[in-house]
Design a protein around this motif. Structure first.
Motif, PDB file in Angstrom:
ATOM      1  N   ARG A  51       0.832  -1.209   0.000  1.00 39.65           N
ATOM      2  CA  ARG A  51       0.000   0.000   0.000  1.00 39.65           C
ATOM      3  C   ARG A  51       0.860   1.248   0.000  1.00 39.65           C
ATOM      4  NH1 ARG A  51      -2.084   1.001   5.045  1.00 39.65           N
ATOM      5  NH2 ARG A  51      -2.229  -1.251   5.226  1.00 39.65           N
ATOM      6  N   PHE A  55       2.051   1.570  -5.665  1.00 46.01           N
ATOM      7  CA  PHE A  55       1.889   0.782  -6.882  1.00 46.01           C
ATOM      8  C   PHE A  55       0.574   0.016  -6.856  1.00 46.01           C
ATOM      9  CE2 PHE A  55       6.690   0.589  -6.660  1.00 46.01           C
ATOM     10  CZ  PHE A  55       6.875   1.521  -7.664  1.00 46.01           C
ATOM     11  N   ASP A  56      -0.066  -0.016  -7.995  1.00 46.07           N
ATOM     12  CA  ASP A  56      -1.224  -0.870  -8.193  1.00 46.07           C
ATOM     13  C   ASP A  56      -0.756  -2.325  -8.153  1.00 46.07           C
ATOM     14  OD1 ASP A  56      -2.836  -2.472 -10.416  1.00 46.07           O
ATOM     15  OD2 ASP A  56      -4.157  -0.939  -9.577  1.00 46.07           O
ATOM     16  N   LYS A  57      -1.627  -3.233  -7.750  1.00 50.25           N
ATOM     17  CA  LYS A  57      -1.219  -4.635  -7.629  1.00 50.25           C
ATOM     18  C   LYS A  57      -0.819  -5.268  -8.957  1.00 50.25           C
ATOM     19  CE  LYS A  57      -5.930  -6.425  -7.610  1.00 50.25           C
ATOM     20  NZ  LYS A  57      -6.935  -7.102  -6.793  1.00 50.25           N
ATOM     21  N   THR A  58      -1.107  -4.608 -10.061  1.00 51.68           N
ATOM     22  CA  THR A  58      -0.673  -5.126 -11.356  1.00 51.68           C
ATOM     23  C   THR A  58       0.798  -4.813 -11.642  1.00 51.68           C
ATOM     24  OG1 THR A  58      -1.327  -3.126 -12.561  1.00 51.68           O
ATOM     25  CG2 THR A  58      -2.998  -4.872 -12.311  1.00 51.68           C
ATOM     26  N   LYS A  59       1.446  -4.074 -10.763  1.00 52.31           N
ATOM     27  CA  LYS A  59       2.829  -3.646 -10.978  1.00 52.31           C
ATOM     28  C   LYS A  59       3.857  -4.576 -10.346  1.00 52.31           C
ATOM     29  CE  LYS A  59       1.599  -0.032 -13.249  1.00 52.31           C
ATOM     30  NZ  LYS A  59       1.637  -0.099 -14.688  1.00 52.31           N
ATOM     31  N   ASN A  88      -7.078  -6.136  -2.215  1.00 56.75           N
ATOM     32  CA  ASN A  88      -6.691  -4.922  -2.935  1.00 56.75           C
ATOM     33  C   ASN A  88      -5.209  -4.912  -3.256  1.00 56.75           C
ATOM     34  OD1 ASN A  88      -9.273  -3.924  -2.922  1.00 56.75           O
ATOM     35  ND2 ASN A  88      -8.982  -2.769  -1.041  1.00 56.75           N
ATOM     36  N   ARG A  89      -4.436  -5.736  -2.540  1.00 56.47           N
ATOM     37  CA  ARG A  89      -2.999  -5.805  -2.747  1.00 56.47           C
ATOM     38  C   ARG A  89      -2.535  -7.159  -3.269  1.00 56.47           C
ATOM     39  NH1 ARG A  89      -4.163  -1.295  -1.550  1.00 56.47           N
ATOM     40  NH2 ARG A  89      -4.478  -1.464   0.642  1.00 56.47           N
ATOM     41  N   ASN A  94      -1.603 -11.552  -8.907  1.00 58.00           N
ATOM     42  CA  ASN A  94      -0.238 -11.124  -8.563  1.00 58.00           C
ATOM     43  C   ASN A  94       0.392 -11.895  -7.401  1.00 58.00           C
ATOM     44  OD1 ASN A  94      -1.660 -10.011  -6.401  1.00 58.00           O
ATOM     45  ND2 ASN A  94      -0.427  -8.157  -6.386  1.00 58.00           N
TER      46      ASN A  94
END
Length: 122
Positions: A51, A55-59, A88-89, A94
């Motif tokens: 968090r 970064f978004d979890k796609t990163k 969310n993470r 991922n």
């Protein structure tokens, strides 16, 4: 201690690395054997790092693995399960966890885990 070190790399260098392959080891950031004795707190710490990175979890991608007969499975499984409590993470896109059925804490299982994980990167 490669798996433990990989979790520390996630915690301290998420801004530098995108792919992580912890094998046969949990995070000890909260306490030794954190995935076993403090899985909720350990997962919360990893969530806080993710968090805080912005970064978004796609990163980032975590390809965790362990042998099915490896003694460290009892440390990794609870941590991974608790990490999924933070969708969310961490979710199936991922955070992937594979178990080498019958694999131990040995070279053969390491190579099988590596083959399985590396294919998901390239």
């Amino acid at each position: 201690m490669g798996g433990v070190t990989t979790w520390y790399t996630f915690i301290n260098n998420l801004d530098v690395f995108r792919y992580f392959m912890p094998m046969a080891g949990d995070s000890w950031a909260v306490t030794d054997s954190g995935g076993l004795v403090e899985p909720e707190r350990t997962a919360a710490q990893l969530d806080q790092v993710a968090r805080g990175s912005g970064f978004d979890k796609t990163k980032y991608l975590i390809l965790a693995s362990v042998g099915g007969s490896d003694g460290t499975i009892g440390q990794m499984q609870p941590q991974i399960d608790e990490m999924r409590a933070f969708p969310n993470r961490f979710d199936d896109t991922n955070l992937r966890f594979t178990i080498d059925a019958g694999g131990g804490h040995d070279d053969d299982s390491f190579l099988q885990q590596l083959r399985t994980s590396i294919q998901q990167i390239f």
